[in-house]
Each structure stands twice: as structure tokens, then as C-alpha cells.
Write a protein that holds these residues in place. Structure first.
Motif, PDB file in Angstrom:
ATOM      1  N   LEU A 174      -0.654 -17.649   1.111  1.00 25.45           N
ATOM      2  CA  LEU A 174      -0.331 -16.226   1.075  1.00 25.45           C
ATOM      3  C   LEU A 174       0.582 -15.817   2.220  1.00 25.45           C
ATOM      4  O   LEU A 174       0.413 -16.277   3.348  1.00 25.45           O
ATOM      5  N   VAL A 175       1.534 -14.928   1.900  1.00 29.39           N
ATOM      6  CA  VAL A 175       2.315 -14.227   2.916  1.00 29.39           C
ATOM      7  C   VAL A 175       2.212 -12.745   2.550  1.00 29.39           C
ATOM      8  O   VAL A 175       2.548 -12.349   1.434  1.00 29.39           O
ATOM      9  N   LYS A 176       1.706 -11.940   3.498  1.00 27.69           N
ATOM     10  CA  LYS A 176       1.540 -10.506   3.253  1.00 27.69           C
ATOM     11  C   LYS A 176       2.413  -9.727   4.217  1.00 27.69           C
ATOM     12  O   LYS A 176       2.404  -9.986   5.415  1.00 27.69           O
ATOM     13  N   CYS A 177       3.161  -8.764   3.672  1.00 27.60           N
ATOM     14  CA  CYS A 177       4.079  -7.941   4.469  1.00 27.60           C
ATOM     15  C   CYS A 177       3.740  -6.463   4.259  1.00 27.60           C
ATOM     16  O   CYS A 177       3.169  -6.088   3.243  1.00 27.60           O
ATOM     17  N   GLU A 178       4.135  -5.638   5.244  1.00 19.41           N
ATOM     18  CA  GLU A 178       3.993  -4.191   5.140  1.00 19.41           C
ATOM     19  C   GLU A 178       5.290  -3.530   5.569  1.00 19.41           C
ATOM     20  O   GLU A 178       6.042  -4.084   6.369  1.00 19.41           O
ATOM     21  N   THR A 179       5.511  -2.314   5.067  1.00 14.23           N
ATOM     22  CA  THR A 179       6.710  -1.568   5.439  1.00 14.23           C
ATOM     23  C   THR A 179       6.482  -0.802   6.733  1.00 14.23           C
ATOM     24  O   THR A 179       5.364  -0.390   7.038  1.00 14.23           O
ATOM     25  N   GLU A 180       7.562  -0.621   7.483  1.00 10.00           N
ATOM     26  CA  GLU A 180       7.570   0.213   8.689  1.00 10.00           C
ATOM     27  C   GLU A 180       8.816   1.083   8.623  1.00 10.00           C
ATOM     28  O   GLU A 180       9.894   0.596   8.296  1.00 10.00           O
ATOM     29  N   GLY A 181       8.668   2.345   8.938  1.00  9.15           N
ATOM     30  CA  GLY A 181       9.808   3.258   8.948  1.00  9.15           C
ATOM     31  C   GLY A 181      10.196   3.757   7.569  1.00  9.15           C
ATOM     32  O   GLY A 181      11.179   4.455   7.416  1.00  9.15           O
ATOM     33  N   SER A 182       9.418   3.424   6.569  1.00  7.37           N
ATOM     34  CA  SER A 182       9.697   3.858   5.203  1.00  7.37           C
ATOM     35  C   SER A 182       8.977   5.167   4.930  1.00  7.37           C
ATOM     36  O   SER A 182       7.857   5.366   5.405  1.00  7.37           O
ATOM     37  N   PRO A 183       9.570   6.064   4.147  1.00  4.56           N
ATOM     38  CA  PRO A 183       8.873   7.309   3.824  1.00  4.56           C
ATOM     39  C   PRO A 183       7.657   7.071   2.917  1.00  4.56           C
ATOM     40  O   PRO A 183       6.790   7.916   2.808  1.00  4.56           O
TER      41      PRO A 183
END
Length: 160
Positions: free
Chosen positions: A96-105
Motif C-alpha cells: 500500500l501507498v497512501k497519500c493525502e492532499t495539502e493546500g487543496s480546497p
């Protein structure tokens, strides 16, 4: 949170190679280099039909050219939003590779799941989770669903 899942993609490469490439965001810079390939451009344009114009393709290539890649992040400048980052927040070796957004509305996360599949092959599925209100869900839901499938197709076509 609304979830959008791709179909399962089969990759004829060892899971170790696929995980190594997908868990390091700098390896995705290869996509930027490939967009300049005239044969790839022709193939993308043929598959897209009338859904993408040559100008839109050039805009997409220019946006990809401006992206910044580190081992843990991909950062892009978005019109009217500013800098948006996709950051790796979790890695499970060969799984697994899990990512999250930063700076997104809009808050979102992206999961790339891998499973071994026979000798020297693996399966991959991409899942996008997004916090969308009812109106945005109605406007963007279909596009996000198609986008997740296209992302999975693109990742499955990469050279590992």
C-alpha cells in the motif's frame, strides 16, 4: 467521504518493482518525460477522441512540466487555488501507498493497493476518497470516477 475505486489492473512485473516505483514520487517524473514522446501523444489523442484537443494536451504537458517531485510529494500550481501537494502519509511494504492532499480546497486521499498475482505479476487498484458536499458530488462525481480509472490505467502502463 465519497470513495471512487478503479477496476483491478494486472501488471506483468514483480510486485517488488512496482511497489518500489510507486512508493517513491520522484519515479513519476518519468511521466513528464514521456509526454514529450510524439508516439505517446498520438496514442493519447487517438484514445481521447474529441474529448481532448491538441491545445488541452499541450496545457496538460505544461502543467506536468511545472510540477515538483520529491520522494514523498508531488506539488503543482493550480489556477485560482495556488500550490496543491499530494503527500505520501503511509507506506506498507509491497502492499500500500497512501497519500493525502495539502493546500487543496477539498480534502482528499489516494490509496494505491498492490497484491501479488502469480509468478512475477501483481494486481493494482487505485482508490480516491474525497470530502464533497452534495452539489460538488453531483458536479464532479462522474469525472472523479473516470479520472481514477484513467490514473490506474496510466500507472499500469508505466515501465517497472
Amino acid at each position: 467521504m465519497t470513495k471512487y475505486e478503479s477496476s483491478v489492473k494486472h501488471i506483468a512485473c514483480p510486485i517488488e518493482s512496482v511497489y518500489a516505483k510507486l512508493s517513491d514520487m520522484t519515479s513519476l517524473e518519468a511521466l513528464r518525460e514521456r509526454l514529450g514522446d510524439p508516439l505517446l501523444r498520438e496514442r493519447i489523442m487517438a484514445q481521447a477522441g474529441d474529448k481532448i484537443s491538441p491545445e488541452q494536451y499541450e496545457q496538460m504537458a505544461a502543467q506536468l512540466e511545472a510540477m515538483q517531485f520529491t520522494r514523498d510529494t508531488i506539488t503543482a500550481e493550480m489556477p485560482m487555488v495556488g500550490s496543491v501537494t499530494l503527500r505520501v502519509v503511509e507506506r506498507e511494504e509491497l502492499r500500500l501507498v497512501k497519500c493525502e492532499t495539502e493546500g487543496s480546497p477539498i480534502y482528499g486521499n489516494l490509496w494505491i493497493q498492490l497484491l501479488p498475482e502469480g509468478e512475477g505479476c501483481c494486481a493494482m487498484k487505485v482508490t480516491l476518497g474525497a470530502e464533497l458536499n452534495f452539489m460538488l458530488k453531483q458536479m464532479l462525481g462522474g469525472k472523479l470516477e473516470k479520472g481514477v480509472e484513467k490514473l490506474a490505467d496510466l500507472l499500469a502502463m508505466m515501465t517497472y
